[in-house]
Design an enzyme around this catalytic site. Structure first.
Site, PDB file in Angstrom:
ATOM      1  N   THR A 195      -7.296   4.450  18.840  1.00 11.34           N
ATOM      2  CA  THR A 195      -7.005   4.924  20.205  1.00 11.34           C
ATOM      3  C   THR A 195      -7.157   3.804  21.236  1.00 11.34           C
ATOM      4  O   THR A 195      -6.820   3.981  22.396  1.00 11.34           O
ATOM      5  CB  THR A 195      -7.929   6.106  20.575  1.00 11.34           C
ATOM      6  OG1 THR A 195      -9.247   5.818  20.119  1.00 11.34           O
ATOM      7  CG2 THR A 195      -7.447   7.381  19.957  1.00 11.34           C
ATOM      8  N   LEU A 218     -16.579   4.861   8.353  1.00 10.36           N
ATOM      9  CA  LEU A 218     -16.548   3.467   7.881  1.00 10.36           C
ATOM     10  C   LEU A 218     -15.126   2.935   7.754  1.00 10.36           C
ATOM     11  O   LEU A 218     -14.931   1.763   7.462  1.00 10.36           O
ATOM     12  CB  LEU A 218     -17.302   3.349   6.546  1.00 10.36           C
ATOM     13  CG  LEU A 218     -18.787   3.727   6.596  1.00 10.36           C
ATOM     14  CD1 LEU A 218     -19.445   3.524   5.233  1.00 10.36           C
ATOM     15  CD2 LEU A 218     -19.532   2.941   7.660  1.00 10.36           C
ATOM     16  N   LYS A 219     -14.133   3.800   7.931  1.00  8.27           N
ATOM     17  CA  LYS A 219     -12.712   3.388   7.974  1.00  8.27           C
ATOM     18  C   LYS A 219     -12.362   2.428   6.840  1.00  8.27           C
ATOM     19  O   LYS A 219     -11.934   1.283   7.071  1.00  8.27           O
ATOM     20  CB  LYS A 219     -12.381   2.729   9.312  1.00  8.27           C
ATOM     21  CG  LYS A 219     -12.592   3.602  10.532  1.00  8.27           C
ATOM     22  CD  LYS A 219     -12.066   2.908  11.781  1.00  8.27           C
ATOM     23  CE  LYS A 219     -12.261   3.707  13.046  1.00  8.27           C
ATOM     24  NZ  LYS A 219     -13.649   3.788  13.514  1.00  8.27           N
ATOM     25  N   HIS A 262     -10.512   0.351   4.057  1.00  2.92           N
ATOM     26  CA  HIS A 262      -9.147  -0.184   3.957  1.00  2.92           C
ATOM     27  C   HIS A 262      -9.212  -1.375   3.015  1.00  2.92           C
ATOM     28  O   HIS A 262      -9.626  -2.469   3.400  1.00  2.92           O
ATOM     29  CB  HIS A 262      -8.663  -0.610   5.357  1.00  2.92           C
ATOM     30  CG  HIS A 262      -7.224  -1.021   5.405  1.00  2.92           C
ATOM     31  ND1 HIS A 262      -6.582  -1.357   6.568  1.00  2.92           N
ATOM     32  CD2 HIS A 262      -6.294  -1.144   4.424  1.00  2.92           C
ATOM     33  CE1 HIS A 262      -5.322  -1.682   6.311  1.00  2.92           C
ATOM     34  NE2 HIS A 262      -5.127  -1.552   5.015  1.00  2.92           N
ATOM     35  N   ASP A 263      -8.809  -1.167   1.747  1.00  2.00           N
ATOM     36  CA  ASP A 263      -8.885  -2.237   0.744  1.00  2.00           C
ATOM     37  C   ASP A 263      -7.946  -1.846  -0.394  1.00  2.00           C
ATOM     38  O   ASP A 263      -7.212  -0.854  -0.276  1.00  2.00           O
ATOM     39  CB  ASP A 263     -10.341  -2.391   0.260  1.00  2.00           C
ATOM     40  CG  ASP A 263     -10.650  -3.818  -0.190  1.00  2.00           C
ATOM     41  OD1 ASP A 263      -9.800  -4.420  -0.880  1.00  2.00           O
ATOM     42  OD2 ASP A 263     -11.730  -4.332   0.135  1.00  2.00           O
ATOM     43  N   ILE A 264      -7.965  -2.582  -1.495  1.00  2.00           N
ATOM     44  CA  ILE A 264      -7.101  -2.199  -2.604  1.00  2.00           C
ATOM     45  C   ILE A 264      -7.604  -0.875  -3.191  1.00  2.00           C
ATOM     46  O   ILE A 264      -8.802  -0.549  -3.080  1.00  2.00           O
ATOM     47  CB  ILE A 264      -7.039  -3.306  -3.691  1.00  2.00           C
ATOM     48  CG1 ILE A 264      -8.428  -3.595  -4.271  1.00  2.00           C
ATOM     49  CG2 ILE A 264      -6.411  -4.566  -3.128  1.00  2.00           C
ATOM     50  CD1 ILE A 264      -8.394  -4.517  -5.487  1.00  2.00           C
ATOM     51  N   ARG A 312     -19.535   7.173  24.340  1.00  2.00           N
ATOM     52  CA  ARG A 312     -20.198   6.774  25.583  1.00  2.00           C
ATOM     53  C   ARG A 312     -20.281   7.836  26.679  1.00  2.00           C
ATOM     54  O   ARG A 312     -21.296   7.867  27.386  1.00  2.00           O
ATOM     55  CB  ARG A 312     -19.548   5.474  26.101  1.00  2.00           C
ATOM     56  CG  ARG A 312     -19.923   4.287  25.239  1.00  2.00           C
ATOM     57  CD  ARG A 312     -18.981   3.125  25.380  1.00  2.00           C
ATOM     58  NE  ARG A 312     -17.693   3.405  24.779  1.00  2.00           N
ATOM     59  CZ  ARG A 312     -16.690   2.526  24.704  1.00  2.00           C
ATOM     60  NH1 ARG A 312     -16.832   1.312  25.217  1.00  2.00           N
ATOM     61  NH2 ARG A 312     -15.564   2.857  24.109  1.00  2.00           N
ATOM     62  N   THR A 318     -10.914  -0.708  -5.280  1.00  2.00           N
ATOM     63  CA  THR A 318     -12.143  -0.954  -4.517  1.00  2.00           C
ATOM     64  C   THR A 318     -12.503   0.266  -3.679  1.00  2.00           C
ATOM     65  O   THR A 318     -13.678   0.653  -3.588  1.00  2.00           O
ATOM     66  CB  THR A 318     -11.958  -2.206  -3.624  1.00  2.00           C
ATOM     67  OG1 THR A 318     -11.668  -3.304  -4.472  1.00  2.00           O
ATOM     68  CG2 THR A 318     -13.189  -2.503  -2.803  1.00  2.00           C
ATOM     69  N   ARG A 347     -12.544  11.469  27.452  1.00  3.45           N
ATOM     70  CA  ARG A 347     -13.222  11.077  28.691  1.00  3.45           C
ATOM     71  C   ARG A 347     -13.236  12.252  29.666  1.00  3.45           C
ATOM     72  O   ARG A 347     -12.290  13.029  29.708  1.00  3.45           O
ATOM     73  CB  ARG A 347     -12.499   9.891  29.350  1.00  3.45           C
ATOM     74  CG  ARG A 347     -12.603   8.587  28.551  1.00  3.45           C
ATOM     75  CD  ARG A 347     -14.033   8.069  28.500  1.00  3.45           C
ATOM     76  NE  ARG A 347     -14.207   6.837  27.764  1.00  3.45           N
ATOM     77  CZ  ARG A 347     -14.567   6.759  26.464  1.00  3.45           C
ATOM     78  NH1 ARG A 347     -14.753   7.857  25.761  1.00  3.45           N
ATOM     79  NH2 ARG A 347     -14.743   5.593  25.892  1.00  3.45           N
TER      80      ARG A 347
HETATM   81  O1  C5P Z   1     -17.569   5.641  23.259  1.00  6.37           O
HETATM   82  P1  C5P Z   1     -16.262   6.265  22.800  1.00  6.37           P
HETATM   83  O2  C5P Z   1     -16.125   7.722  23.201  1.00  6.37           O
HETATM   84  O3  C5P Z   1     -15.067   5.439  23.178  1.00  6.37           O
HETATM   85  O4  C5P Z   1     -16.384   6.259  21.198  1.00  6.37           O
HETATM   86  C1  C5P Z   1     -15.314   6.626  20.363  1.00  6.37           C
HETATM   87  C2  C5P Z   1     -15.728   6.501  18.936  1.00  6.37           C
HETATM   88  O5  C5P Z   1     -14.642   6.870  18.096  1.00  6.37           O
HETATM   89  C3  C5P Z   1     -16.152   5.084  18.519  1.00  6.37           C
HETATM   90  O6  C5P Z   1     -17.230   5.227  17.601  1.00  6.37           O
HETATM   91  C4  C5P Z   1     -14.927   4.531  17.828  1.00  6.37           C
HETATM   92  O7  C5P Z   1     -15.263   3.629  16.790  1.00  6.37           O
HETATM   93  C5  C5P Z   1     -14.293   5.798  17.228  1.00  6.37           C
HETATM   94  N1  C5P Z   1     -12.860   5.740  17.011  1.00  6.37           N
HETATM   95  C6  C5P Z   1     -11.940   5.519  18.013  1.00  6.37           C
HETATM   96  N2  C5P Z   1     -10.599   5.510  17.760  1.00  6.37           N
HETATM   97  C7  C5P Z   1     -10.148   5.713  16.517  1.00  6.37           C
HETATM   98  C8  C5P Z   1     -11.063   5.943  15.469  1.00  6.37           C
HETATM   99  C9  C5P Z   1     -12.413   5.959  15.770  1.00  6.37           C
HETATM  100  O8  C5P Z   1     -12.344   5.373  19.166  1.00  6.37           O
HETATM  101  N3  C5P Z   1      -8.848   5.769  16.287  1.00  6.37           N
END
Ligand code: C5P
Length: 240
Positions: A128, A69-70, A72-74, A220, A77, A190
């Site tokens: 990334t 969920l990443k 990022h807030d104060i 993916r 919170t 990939r």
């Molecule tokens: O489909 P893909 O392999 O690109 O998915 C990468 C997953 O990793 C996604 O769910 C994306 O939100 C997450 N992610 C990312 N780069 C980051 C942190 C998380 O691609 N720095």
């Protein structure tokens, strides 16, 4: 339907990013995995669509769960939000290191359960999908990508976190700066013969292994594959 409990935790693993829009599609995808219990990442789309119940469902099937969920807030919170998440049986969750050391410390406090246990907590350094020139031009970060990621990783370590999310291209520098046991969780994976999509700082599962990543997050290349189980097993074979 009843499911087996989680398979023994691996210290290094392949995590599948289940970037689906609803529980039905996610469960249909997980039903394909009869002999494997992959570590599953639940992101914002699925969590916002289905709420905490999707975490319970996937855990009940015997998978480990990274709740991405990443936050990022104060600090206050983030502390409160993490304390709510600590009641879910998740295995890993995250914050943005850009929220500062104080915010990350608050996240650790909130996530720690009354018995002292807590899920792994990692910090996103730079996404990334962000190229270095955009980070410099749009975010006004004048340093190189490597130096920025390593600096954010050091901050995360100072705050007591377990590791960072970074590109595999930065994993080695993070390990050198923070030590071998500081986790590097790497998306942007990939196959050499696959599409890059919107990812920029990418590498293959085999290269991620050589570089020393602890967990690779693959979306993916597995979820959109003609045979997702075969694609997952290819990742495992090349990475572990
Ligand atoms: O489909 P893909 O392999 O690109 O998915 C990468 C997953 O990793 C996604 O769910 C994306 O939100 C997450 N992610 C990312 N780069 C980051 C942190 C998380 O691609 N720095």
């Amino acid at each position: 339907m009843s499911y087996q409990s989680s398979s023994p935790a691996r210290l290094r693993d392949v995590i599948i990013a289940c970037d689906f829009s609803n529980a039905a599609t996610t469960c249909a995808f997980l039903d394909l995995f009869r002999d494997d219990k992959p570590f599953i990442k639940i992101g914002m789309e699925l969590f916002y669509a289905e709420g905490a119940d999707i975490v319970r469902q996937i855990k009940a099937r015997g998978h480990r769960v990274f709740l991405d969920l990443k936050l990022h807030d104060i600090p206050n919170t983030v502390r409160s939000a993490m304390s709510v998440l600590s009641r879910l049986d998740i295995d890993m969750c995250n914050v943005h290191a850009a929220g500062t050391i104080a915010m990350m410390q608050a996240a650790v406090e909130g996530l720690t359960r009354p018995d002292g246990s807590r899920p792994l907590l990692i910090a996103v350094t730079q996404l990334t999908s962000t190229p270095e020139d955009r980070m410099q031009r749009e975010l006004l970060i004048g340093e190189s990508m490597d130096r920025t990621v390593v600096h954010y990783a050091r901050n995360a370590q100072t705050a007591g976190l377990d590791g960072v999310v970074c590109s595999p291209l930065e994993s080695a520098a993070v390990k050198t700066a923070c030590g071998k046991s500081f986790l590097s969780v790497t998306p942007g994976i990939r196959f050499p013969d696959g599409q890059t999509n919107d990812q920029v700082r990418i590498t293959t599962p085999a290269q991620a292994k050589l570089i020393g990543a602890d967990y690779i997050v693959v979306g993916r290349p597995v979820t959109a594959a003609t045979d997702p189980v075969a694609a997952y097993r290819r990742c495992v074979a090349e990475f572990l």
